[in-house]
Enzyme design. Structure first.
Site, PDB file in Angstrom:
ATOM      1  N   SER A 266     -17.539 -12.897 -56.938  1.00 40.95           N
ATOM      2  CA  SER A 266     -18.662 -12.723 -57.098  1.00 40.95           C
ATOM      3  C   SER A 266     -19.582 -12.792 -57.701  1.00 40.95           C
ATOM      4  O   SER A 266     -20.107 -14.312 -58.559  1.00 40.95           O
ATOM      5  CB  SER A 266     -17.950 -11.488 -56.835  1.00 40.95           C
ATOM      6  OG  SER A 266     -19.204 -10.209 -56.408  1.00 40.95           O
TER       7      SER A 266
ATOM      8  N   ASP B 205     -23.327 -10.650 -51.908  1.00 46.46           N
ATOM      9  CA  ASP B 205     -22.845  -9.479 -50.720  1.00 46.46           C
ATOM     10  C   ASP B 205     -23.431  -8.492 -51.355  1.00 46.46           C
ATOM     11  O   ASP B 205     -23.355  -7.189 -50.692  1.00 46.46           O
ATOM     12  CB  ASP B 205     -21.240  -9.459 -50.611  1.00 46.46           C
ATOM     13  CG  ASP B 205     -20.317  -9.364 -52.134  1.00 46.46           C
ATOM     14  OD1 ASP B 205     -21.509  -9.703 -53.058  1.00 46.46           O
ATOM     15  OD2 ASP B 205     -19.463  -8.742 -51.948  1.00 46.46           O
TER      16      ASP B 205
ATOM     17  N   ASP C 283     -21.690 -14.442 -54.693  1.00 46.18           N
ATOM     18  CA  ASP C 283     -21.983 -14.594 -53.115  1.00 46.18           C
ATOM     19  C   ASP C 283     -22.201 -13.870 -52.214  1.00 46.18           C
ATOM     20  O   ASP C 283     -22.640 -14.137 -51.062  1.00 46.18           O
ATOM     21  CB  ASP C 283     -20.361 -13.881 -53.264  1.00 46.18           C
ATOM     22  CG  ASP C 283     -20.085 -12.660 -53.135  1.00 46.18           C
ATOM     23  OD1 ASP C 283     -20.412 -12.457 -53.772  1.00 46.18           O
ATOM     24  OD2 ASP C 283     -19.348 -12.547 -52.037  1.00 46.18           O
TER      25      ASP C 283
ATOM     26  N   ASP D  16     -26.154 -11.496 -56.764  1.00 44.87           N
ATOM     27  CA  ASP D  16     -24.888 -12.179 -57.260  1.00 44.87           C
ATOM     28  C   ASP D  16     -24.792 -13.236 -56.464  1.00 44.87           C
ATOM     29  O   ASP D  16     -24.816 -14.028 -55.870  1.00 44.87           O
ATOM     30  CB  ASP D  16     -23.489 -10.689 -57.794  1.00 44.87           C
ATOM     31  CG  ASP D  16     -23.416 -11.302 -55.535  1.00 44.87           C
ATOM     32  OD1 ASP D  16     -23.655 -11.112 -54.434  1.00 44.87           O
ATOM     33  OD2 ASP D  16     -21.487 -10.529 -55.726  1.00 44.87           O
TER      34      ASP D  16
END
Length: 447
Positions: free
Chosen positions: A88, A235, A233, A231
């Site tokens: 992340s 999400d 990834d 960020d």
């Protein structure tokens, strides 16, 4: 050693042997897995290791390559589970493993604990030649996800958008999907590089300084660009308004919650115990209920399923749109911020400025991990005496008042206890913070 934390497995220099063991443990109960990874330099290594463990245990594996977490979560519906290799927002030397159910929700603590027990008790030597899983590759995952998302957003305005992907997994989706949605897109840090050469993957004000400067330069001629930044990834997302301000996470969430209620007629939304009381103030006008849950996308998704609420979000920029899927999705969230702007016919900066401003204070106090629970027990009892009211103990200890609130919560990843205060006036905020710090320090010293 405990492997799973608050968001799957995440550690510095993740050992491929751990990944192999996780894969083998998964194969005990799942026979069809899909794997995605972000741009980190160790992604291929960890993917290969976890794939080896899965195959050795007889689980079929499909890899979908370098993708954001929302793509992996959406793809999981065609398999028994999804496996995302990502750390992340952490620096490039970190990597991790996050597991997703078929419905797109992340594994809950009970599921992770079950895997930990298998890993602790297994010898990992059970694979035989006649029970090896099959490996395959699917290169259509991004296309399928993008088509699905675009079918479920409705943007008629040709917005000007700067998309900052942090050289991370969002690169393979965000610039294209915003363009296909009709936006004029300028992409920043949009080539994949697991060293994160453009900026670190945490989308905060410090890391986004260059992107902010780009937006200010573009808008000096009245072009009205906004920014959407991800960020590692994708999400999560944060927006940058037309004035070049990195929007306050709480204010953006409050504004979006109001939009959801106004547009859909929703009678409830889900958020976490650390979210601003501006949400309550906004939604009270419409008679909508604010349901608070533990911090983390797992808890938010569970509450969405339980209550039937259409939207749930955290002030970290982690938003879940249940009408689309149950995986946190920073790409979809960015598109829906544009839908919100179109709905109100206003600039993002004007929408944000309408949200009430409160005094916010945050502090962290060093606390040994073995004392955290005793300290929290002390705070619960002592706070009850000081404030003459029962604390809320859903996640940490929270005291709510007419003029503000205080949340004291142990960190799940560091040896700290965190104190968060929000109040309508500065004096009350400072008083709450003084009490909070005092209780934490006394709780530590007396234990």
């Amino acid at each position: 050693m405990k492997l799973f934390g608050t968001s799957g497995i995440r550690m510095k220099n993740l050992d491929p042997l751990i990944a192999y063991k996780v894969g083998f443990a998964i194969s005990k109960n799942f026979k069809k897995a899909v794997i995605g990874r972000d741009t980190r330099t160790t992604g291929n290594l960890i993917e290969s290791a976890i794939t080896a463990g899965l195959l050795n245990g007889g689980c079929d594996v499909t890899t979908i390559g370098m993708v954001p977490t929302p793509v992996l979560g959406y793809s999981a519906r065609d398999y028994d589970l999804g496996i995302m290799i990502t750390a992340s927002h952490n620096p490039p030397e970190y990597n991790g493993i996050k597991l997703f159910n078929k419905n797109g929700t992340a594994f809950d603590p009970k599921q992770e604990e079950k895997l930990e027990k298998i890993i602790a008790n297994d010898d990992f030597n059970e694979g035989t030649w006649d029970n090896i899983g099959c490996a395959s590759e699917d290169k259509t995952a991004v296309k399928k996800y993008s088509e699905y998302i675009l079918q479920n957003v409705d943007i008629k305005t040709n917005f000007n958008v700067v998309v900052d992907c942090a050289n991370a997994a969002g690169c393979v989706v965000s610039p294209n999907i915003f363009t296909e949605a009709g936006c004029k897109v300028i992409s920043v840090n949009s080539h994949c590089d697991g060293r994160f050469v453009g900026r670190m993957p945490e989308p905060n004000e410090t890391n986004l300084k260059e992107t902010v400067d780009i937006i200010k330069g573009l808008n000096s001629n009245g072009r009205n660009y906004i920014g959407i930044a991800h960020d590692g990834d994708a999400d999560r997302m944060i927006a940058i308004d037309e004035l070049g301000r990195v929007t306050d996470f709480d204010k953006l969430l409050a504004a979006f919650c109001k939009y959801v209620v106004q547009k859909t007629g929703a009678d409830k939304i889900v958020t976490t115990v650390d979210a601003s009381m501006a949400i309550d103030e906004y939604l009270d006008e419409f008679g909508a209920k604010v349901i608070r849950t533990k911090i983390g996308d797992v808890a938010v998704a569970e509450e969405l399923e339980k209550t039937g609420a259409i939207f749930g979000g955290e002030p970290s920029g982690t938003w879940i749109h249940r009408d689309i899927h149950l995986t946190p999705d920073g790409i979809l969230s960015g598109l829906r911020v544009l839908e919100m702007m179109e709905f109100y016919g206003k600039k993002l900066c004007d929408i944000i400025d309408e949200v009430p401003s409160y005094y916010n204070m945050r502090e962290k106090i060093a606390c040994p991990d073995n004392l955290k629970q005793k300290v929290m027990d002390y705070i619960s009892k002592e706070g009850k005496k000081i404030f003459e009211k029962e604390p809320e103990t859903l996640d940490g200890v929270r005291f709510s008042f007419e003029k503000g609130w205080m949340l004291i919560r142990p960190s799940g990843t560091e040896s700290y206890v965190r104190v968060r205060v929000e109040a309508k006036d500065e004096d009350f905020a400072e008083k709450l913070m003084e009490n909070g710090i005092s209780m934490v320090k006394t709780g530590i010293s007396e234990n």
